[in-house]
Structure formats: C-alpha cells, structure tokens
Design an enzyme around this catalytic site. Structure first.
Site, PDB file in Angstrom:
ATOM      1  N   GLU A  61      -8.156   9.907   1.228  1.00  0.00           N
ATOM      2  CA  GLU A  61      -7.161  10.244   1.794  1.00  0.00           C
ATOM      3  C   GLU A  61      -6.798  11.915   1.731  1.00  0.00           C
ATOM      4  O   GLU A  61      -6.632  12.227   0.646  1.00  0.00           O
ATOM      5  CB  GLU A  61      -5.780   9.249   1.468  1.00  0.00           C
ATOM      6  CG  GLU A  61      -4.684   9.610   2.223  1.00  0.00           C
ATOM      7  CD  GLU A  61      -3.365   9.316   1.729  1.00  0.00           C
ATOM      8  OE1 GLU A  61      -3.125   9.390   0.497  1.00  0.00           O
ATOM      9  OE2 GLU A  61      -2.352   8.962   2.390  1.00  0.00           O
ATOM     10  N   HIS A 102       0.182   1.864   5.913  1.00  0.00           N
ATOM     11  CA  HIS A 102       1.368   1.302   5.368  1.00  0.00           C
ATOM     12  C   HIS A 102       2.337   2.580   5.117  1.00  0.00           C
ATOM     13  O   HIS A 102       3.481   2.370   4.686  1.00  0.00           O
ATOM     14  CB  HIS A 102       1.158   0.770   3.886  1.00  0.00           C
ATOM     15  CG  HIS A 102       0.524   1.830   3.091  1.00  0.00           C
ATOM     16  ND1 HIS A 102      -1.012   2.324   3.060  1.00  0.00           N
ATOM     17  CD2 HIS A 102       0.966   2.507   1.994  1.00  0.00           C
ATOM     18  CE1 HIS A 102      -1.203   3.278   2.311  1.00  0.00           C
ATOM     19  NE2 HIS A 102       0.027   3.513   1.530  1.00  0.00           N
ATOM     20  N   ASP A 103       1.837   3.779   5.255  1.00  0.00           N
ATOM     21  CA  ASP A 103       2.709   4.862   5.434  1.00  0.00           C
ATOM     22  C   ASP A 103       2.916   5.541   7.029  1.00  0.00           C
ATOM     23  O   ASP A 103       3.798   6.198   6.794  1.00  0.00           O
ATOM     24  CB  ASP A 103       1.663   6.189   4.884  1.00  0.00           C
ATOM     25  CG  ASP A 103       1.586   6.088   3.503  1.00  0.00           C
ATOM     26  OD1 ASP A 103       0.508   6.446   3.051  1.00  0.00           O
ATOM     27  OD2 ASP A 103       2.392   5.284   2.768  1.00  0.00           O
ATOM     28  N   ASP A 141      -7.891   0.432  -4.010  1.00  0.00           N
ATOM     29  CA  ASP A 141      -7.090   1.866  -3.738  1.00  0.00           C
ATOM     30  C   ASP A 141      -7.354   2.536  -5.259  1.00  0.00           C
ATOM     31  O   ASP A 141      -6.633   1.979  -6.224  1.00  0.00           O
ATOM     32  CB  ASP A 141      -5.609   1.575  -3.509  1.00  0.00           C
ATOM     33  CG  ASP A 141      -4.968   2.622  -2.443  1.00  0.00           C
ATOM     34  OD1 ASP A 141      -4.445   2.181  -1.351  1.00  0.00           O
ATOM     35  OD2 ASP A 141      -5.539   3.816  -2.832  1.00  0.00           O
ATOM     36  N   ASP A 173       2.691 -14.952   0.543  1.00  0.00           N
ATOM     37  CA  ASP A 173       2.930 -15.555  -0.854  1.00  0.00           C
ATOM     38  C   ASP A 173       2.604 -16.846  -1.034  1.00  0.00           C
ATOM     39  O   ASP A 173       2.616 -17.772  -0.008  1.00  0.00           O
ATOM     40  CB  ASP A 173       4.683 -15.293  -0.793  1.00  0.00           C
ATOM     41  CG  ASP A 173       5.193 -16.047  -1.824  1.00  0.00           C
ATOM     42  OD1 ASP A 173       6.349 -16.500  -2.041  1.00  0.00           O
ATOM     43  OD2 ASP A 173       4.542 -16.056  -3.049  1.00  0.00           O
ATOM     44  N   ASP A 186      -6.406   7.857  -3.090  1.00  0.00           N
ATOM     45  CA  ASP A 186      -4.976   8.202  -2.838  1.00  0.00           C
ATOM     46  C   ASP A 186      -5.073   9.845  -2.931  1.00  0.00           C
ATOM     47  O   ASP A 186      -5.274  10.550  -3.907  1.00  0.00           O
ATOM     48  CB  ASP A 186      -4.141   7.410  -3.537  1.00  0.00           C
ATOM     49  CG  ASP A 186      -2.544   7.845  -3.040  1.00  0.00           C
ATOM     50  OD1 ASP A 186      -2.315   7.479  -1.887  1.00  0.00           O
ATOM     51  OD2 ASP A 186      -1.979   8.474  -3.886  1.00  0.00           O
TER      52      ASP A 186
HETATM   53  O1  TEU Z   1       0.436   8.878   0.830  1.00  0.00           O
HETATM   54  C1  TEU Z   1       0.147  10.445   0.816  1.00  0.00           C
HETATM   55  C2  TEU Z   1       0.971  11.100   1.664  1.00  0.00           C
HETATM   56  O2  TEU Z   1       0.542  12.185   2.104  1.00  0.00           O
HETATM   57  C3  TEU Z   1       2.323  10.666   1.947  1.00  0.00           C
HETATM   58  O3  TEU Z   1       3.085  11.352   1.554  1.00  0.00           O
HETATM   59  C4  TEU Z   1       2.187  10.232   3.455  1.00  0.00           C
HETATM   60  O4  TEU Z   1       1.587  11.448   4.010  1.00  0.00           O
HETATM   61  C5  TEU Z   1       3.727  10.010   4.019  1.00  0.00           C
HETATM   62  O5  TEU Z   1       4.344   9.002   2.978  1.00  0.00           O
HETATM   63  C6  TEU Z   1       3.645   9.886   5.504  1.00  0.00           C
HETATM   64  O6  TEU Z   1       4.887   9.927   5.830  1.00  0.00           O
HETATM   65  C7  TEU Z   1      -0.062   8.405  -0.439  1.00  0.00           C
HETATM   66  C8  TEU Z   1      -0.099   6.952  -0.291  1.00  0.00           C
HETATM   67  O7  TEU Z   1      -0.913   6.595   1.206  1.00  0.00           O
HETATM   68  C9  TEU Z   1       1.589   6.747  -0.153  1.00  0.00           C
HETATM   69  O8  TEU Z   1       1.700   5.250   0.094  1.00  0.00           O
HETATM   70  C10 TEU Z   1       1.880   7.091  -1.360  1.00  0.00           C
HETATM   71  O9  TEU Z   1       3.413   7.023  -1.305  1.00  0.00           O
HETATM   72  C11 TEU Z   1       1.572   8.516  -1.791  1.00  0.00           C
HETATM   73  O10 TEU Z   1       0.416   8.922  -1.406  1.00  0.00           O
HETATM   74  C12 TEU Z   1       1.875   8.986  -3.376  1.00  0.00           C
HETATM   75  O11 TEU Z   1       0.792   8.093  -4.039  1.00  0.00           O
HETATM   76 CA    CA Z   2       4.069 -14.456  -4.738  1.00  0.00          CA
END
Ligand code: TEU
Ligand code: CA
Length: 556
Positions: free
Chosen positions: A256, A332-333, A98, A21, A199
């Site tokens: 992805e 991030h997932d 992305d 930030d 995505d």
């Molecule tokens: O995630 C795709 C996806 O398959 C998600 O369901 C992921 O497998 C799951 O969150 C794992 O626990 C992509 C993005 O990376 C995710 O951040 C988004 O929430 C999702 O698509 C919808 O755009």
């Molecule tokens: Ca900020």
C-alpha cells in the site's frame, strides 16, 4: 510470456470484524468467515486478503498491533486460523495477511519496553527525539489529525506517530527492527500463508534529519505525507525484505503506497526489480480533493470522469510491460464506489455497479473486490456525528470544526457522509433477517439500512444481479490471457461521458466502453466489426448507442 498466478488472480478483501459473526457477540470472526468460504469460492475469487487479525487494542480497528503472533481474541484462536487456512486451501483459495510494520500499537511489548528508559534495549525500535524550542521536534501533522509527535514524561522525549498516538512508528533504520519483521513474515509464511498486503509500506524510510513539512496557508501542521513517502532507503529495505524472505517462498505481495507515482511503482514492482509484485496506488481515490489543502480528502464533490480516466490510464500506460498494477475501486478506507464514482439511485444502482466492474476488471493488473462490492453496495448517507465509529472521521471533525474552526459543522458532516471510511465498514449484508444475517447478537456497528433489498440471498436468487455479473467478469479474466496480459490503449482521453479503451494481445483485441452518464450517448469505435460481444450490462446491444451507465466489451 506466461502470466504468474498472482497476475491472473482476482482478490476478495474481507474486513473480518464485519464479515460473519459465529458466536453472537456482534463481531465478525474467523469461524464465521470459514463458514462463508464457499460463497467467496462461488464468486470465483482466487485469493482472500484479510485485514489485520492480530491482537490489538483496536484503536484503529486492528492497524495497531500489540502481538504479531497472536490472533485477536474476538476473532478466535490460532486453531481457528489454522482451520480457516486449511479450508481455504482445500477450496483452492489463497490467503493474504495484512502486514502492518510501519508502526505497532503502543501496547506492543516492544514499545512498552522502549518507553521505559533511554537506554532500554528496545529504545531504538522507535523514533524518539528531544523537544525543539520546548515543542514537537518538527511540524508534522498526523494522518489522523493533530501533531505526529506525543511527549512521554517518563523519558522526557517525543515519539513519532504518523497515525494515532497509539500507533508509534517503528525505526526501520535499525537492522534489529528489520530482522524482527522478517521473522514475523516467516512465522506466517511457514504456517502456509500465501502472501501479504503491506500497510503504508512506502512510509517506512523517513527523511534524514526529519525536516519540517510544507505548510499550507493557515495550516497548523506541516504536511508529512509528501516528505515521508517513498523515502531514500525504501528500495534498499524492500530489496532486503525480498532477499531475506520473499524470494524464499511462492508468495504474493502488494504494497500500500499512498502518494506514490507510476515512476516510483516501476522501481517497486518492476519485473526485474526484486521487491514487490504490485502496489496499491492512490491517484484515482485522491481525486476531487478539497480546494483547501488543510481539508485534503474531506469533500463532497463528484469525481470528473476525465480526471478519473487520466489517473487510471496514466498507471495502465506507465506500468504496461514494466511493472504490475493492482486494480481497485473500494477497500476498508474508501467510500463505496457506486456512490462515489457513478450513481447509487435505485433506478441506476445495479447498472452503474456493473459498469464500474467492467471498467476496472478489463484493465491490466490484479483486481481487488471489497466485501459487498459484488452486491453493488452503497454509502450509508450518514447525517449525524453519532453514527460514526472511525477515529479518522471523528478526529477530523473535532480538529477542523471545533479546534481549528476552518469549516462549519453541517459542511463537515456532508464531507464525512461522502468520504468516511465507515461507509465501507458496515456489516456484510447476507439476507433480510435481523442485522442482515451478520449476527444473532447486537452488531458492533450498525448495518446499512438498505440491507433489506441489497443482500446476498437476493443476489443469488436474481440471475441479473451484480453478483453474477462480477462472477462473469472474473470467469472472463480466467479464460482470456488477453485480459491479463494485453497492452492498454486509451481512447478519447478528453471524452467527459464515456470511458473507452482497447486491449491488444497476440493479434486479439478488446474494446471496452462505459457510459458514466444517466443519458444515452452515441459512440462508434467500429464495434460492428467485432467477432462477439463478450459481456454487457444491458440485455441487448444497440450498436453505437450507449444507454445510461451502459458498459460493454467487444472481442475482435
Ligand atoms: O491506510 C493508509 C492511509 O494512507 C490512510 O491514511 C488512508 O489513506 C486514509 O485512511 C484514507 O482516507 C492504512 C490502512 O489501510 C488504514 O486502515 C489504517 O488506518 C492506516 O494505514 C494506519 O495503519
Ligand atoms: Ca463473533
């Protein structure tokens, strides 16, 4: 064959709202990231993958895009983006954006128009259907719990959303939609962006007639993922994307692809196929799933090493010389790898993090490092529902504990603690000052309490840190074509303690060995004949003995 730049590259993933930030509002932003580019350069990465930075109501942290050509206000302005891109390029860093085009936000003008009337010119940008027997058009469940359809009273029809109701799926059967996507890609590529992470791009071709999905015993919804993934027209759509856009730029693409198989991936990334460069596959991050398929990813069991070896080796072997792998432990997932695949206890964490780095970075493919992985960051070990922010986690708790009552609260809290995406989304840990130096204000999301010990400042001051080990792994990839292009040979697939494999290239050979256990083991793969020990996570080399979480690479 000379390797392509995106085959030799190492990618660093930045989750912008959690990185740095710069204006004290507690949200990471582009100006903050620009200040931190020299740090990413120092690590040795070549490319930065930015999670979505477009205007969004943030129902799914930016994966619900309202305007594809406008920067999210909290991240800054288009001028801030142009400055970030220019500074990155000056430092020799490329930027991947992305591309989220399986769906948009429900606040996107296209959807706002589409839902106005059945004869609106944007109606067929999305997937609308009449009710069936007074209910949803089919039995699909959303990835974020609940049905994959929402009824719109204005036009008396349902619209499809594989994710949240705020994420209506685009209708890729409509050539006008496809051309609109090509224009979005050109807009960013013409600004100098170096490529896209795409995505859930293997979900864009929906099955003819949208038939019901298989229902697990006792399930409320049918499983959509197995019948929407890798649909009949996917190759056609990706080839059209390649012809219309990708082939006209020197760019990098990574798709992805949840639930894709190696055979599918060869079609998408085949060196002759004019589609994508590589895919993110999900086999290794889908291991140890809950025995109750209704709970899917929600579990708290360790991954068996033999299963992990099988999954990764299957992809290495299948795509060797036929396609190209991405290599990742984290994003991030996903929860933090050292907690999930190894051991985050203080006495083992650093060794284990380095061991995981070695295991992945010596494979064939393009490695991805998620922010903080280079510090050996761990899961937070959440205990209360109130600590979570992510809709996927909160919706799952509500659905399975309160609605369907198929799991008790404490068990579900254990599952969330082990698997929640929130583990990856805590602010970057820069130093041991308030909020880890991420913000001078109140952070949008709590920092992992272990930031006082695990942070960049400590890492850069410690020659034995995970950071400098990752820096060495990256430097090795940059200096050995054997690591980039070498063939992969798995050793002892059923060895439940050690992950060992070889790489072969033009008469050279690598031997990689990783002990995934907390005790000494002995393995003799002829390492005494090696020319040199390329890298190891212990100060010395005890020959055939591998100590707890010891990993080493020999060059022959
Ligand atoms: O995630 C795709 C996806 O398959 C998600 O369901 C992921 O497998 C799951 O969150 C794992 O626990 C992509 C993005 O990376 C995710 O951040 C988004 O929430 C999702 O698509 C919808 O755009
Ligand atoms: Ca900020």
């Amino acid at each position: 064959m000379d390797a392509k730049w995106w085959q030799k590259a190492v990618v660093y993933q930045v989750y912008p709202q959690s990185y740095q930030d710069s204006n004290g509002d507690g949200i990471g932003d582009l100006a903050g990231l620009t200040q931190r580019l020299p740090y990413i350069k120092k690590l040795g990465a070549d490319v930065i993958w930015l999670n979505p930075i477009y205007e969004s109501p943030n129902k799914d942290n930016g994966y619900d895009i309202a305007n594809y050509r406008k920067i999210q206000t909290a991240y800054g302005t288009m001028a801030d983006f142009d400055h970030l891109l220019q500074r990155a390029h000056e430092l020799g860093l490329k930027i991947l954006m992305d591309l989220v085009v399986n769906h948009t936000s429900d606040q996107n003008d296209w959807f706002q128009e589409s839902k106005k009337a059945k004869d609106n010119k944007y109606r067929d940008y999305y997937i609308w259907r009449d009710a069936k027997d007074g209910k949803e058009p089919n039995n699909w469940g959303s990835f974020f719990s609940g049905p994959a359809w929402t009824f719109d009273p204005t036009t008396q029809q349902y619209y499809l959303h594989l994710f949240a109701p705020g994420q209506p799926d685009l209708n890729w059967e409509n050539p006008v939609v496809r051309n609109a996507v090509w224009d979005i890609m050109r807009f960013w590529l013409n600004k100098g962006v170096d490529g896209f992470r795409m995505d859930v791009i293997n979900l864009i071709s929906k099955p003819e007639g949208l038939p019901d999905g298989q229902k697990s015993k006792g399930a409320v919804y049918g499983d959509a993922s197995s019948i929407v993934a890798d649909g009949a027209r996917l190759n056609e759509f990706l080839q059209e994307m390649n012809k219309q856009v990708i082939s006209k730029y020197d760019m990098m693409t990574v798709g992805e692809m949840p639930s894709s198989t190696p055979q599918d991936a060869i079609k998408y990334t085949g060196l002759q196929a004019k589609e994508l460069n590589m895919v993110f596959q999900f086999e290794h991050v889908g291991l140890a799933g809950n025995p109750d398929p209704r709970l899917g990813k929600w579990h708290d069991q360790p991954v068996k090493l033999v299963d992990l070896k099988h999954a990764l080796s299957r992809w290495q072997t299948a795509l060797d010389g036929k396609g190209w792998n991405s290599l990742y432990w984290n994003n991030h997932d996903q929860p933090r790898a050292v907690s999930r695949f190894a051991n985050d206890q203080p006495q083992y964490r650093v060794k284990a993090a380095k061991m995981l780095g070695t295991t992945l970075h010596m494979m064939q493919g393009t490695p991805y490092i998620f922010e903080g992985e280079e510090l050996g960051e761990t899961n937070v070990h959440y205990t209360k529902l109130s600590q979570y922010e992510d809709l996927e986690s909160l919706n799952a708790y509500e659905e399975f504990v309160n609605k369907e009552k198929i799991v008790d609260s404490q068990t579900m809290l254990n599952y969330l603690s082990h698997m929640s995406r929130d583990n990856a989304r805590t602010p970057m840990q820069w130093d041991d000052s308030a909020h880890a130096g991420f913000t001078k204000g109140q952070p949008w999301f709590a920092v992992n309490p272990n930031y006082t010990e695990i942070n960049v400042k400590n890492a850069l001051a410690d020659p034995d840190s995970v950071f400098y080990y990752y820096q060495k792994l990256i430097a090795l990839r940059h200096s050995h074509e054997l690591i980039v292009l070498g063939n992969y040979e798995e050793l002892d697939a059923d060895d439940a303690e050690v992950f060992a494999y070889k790489r072969h290239y033009q008469g050279q050979m690598l031997l990689v060995m990783s002990n995934f256990t907390d005790h000494d083991v002995k393995r003799d793969y002829g390492q005494d004949q090696a020319k040199q020990l390329l890298i190891g996570n212990y100060a010395d080399d005890q020959g055939t003995t591998l100590r707890p979480y010891e990993s080493k690479v020999y060059f022959f």
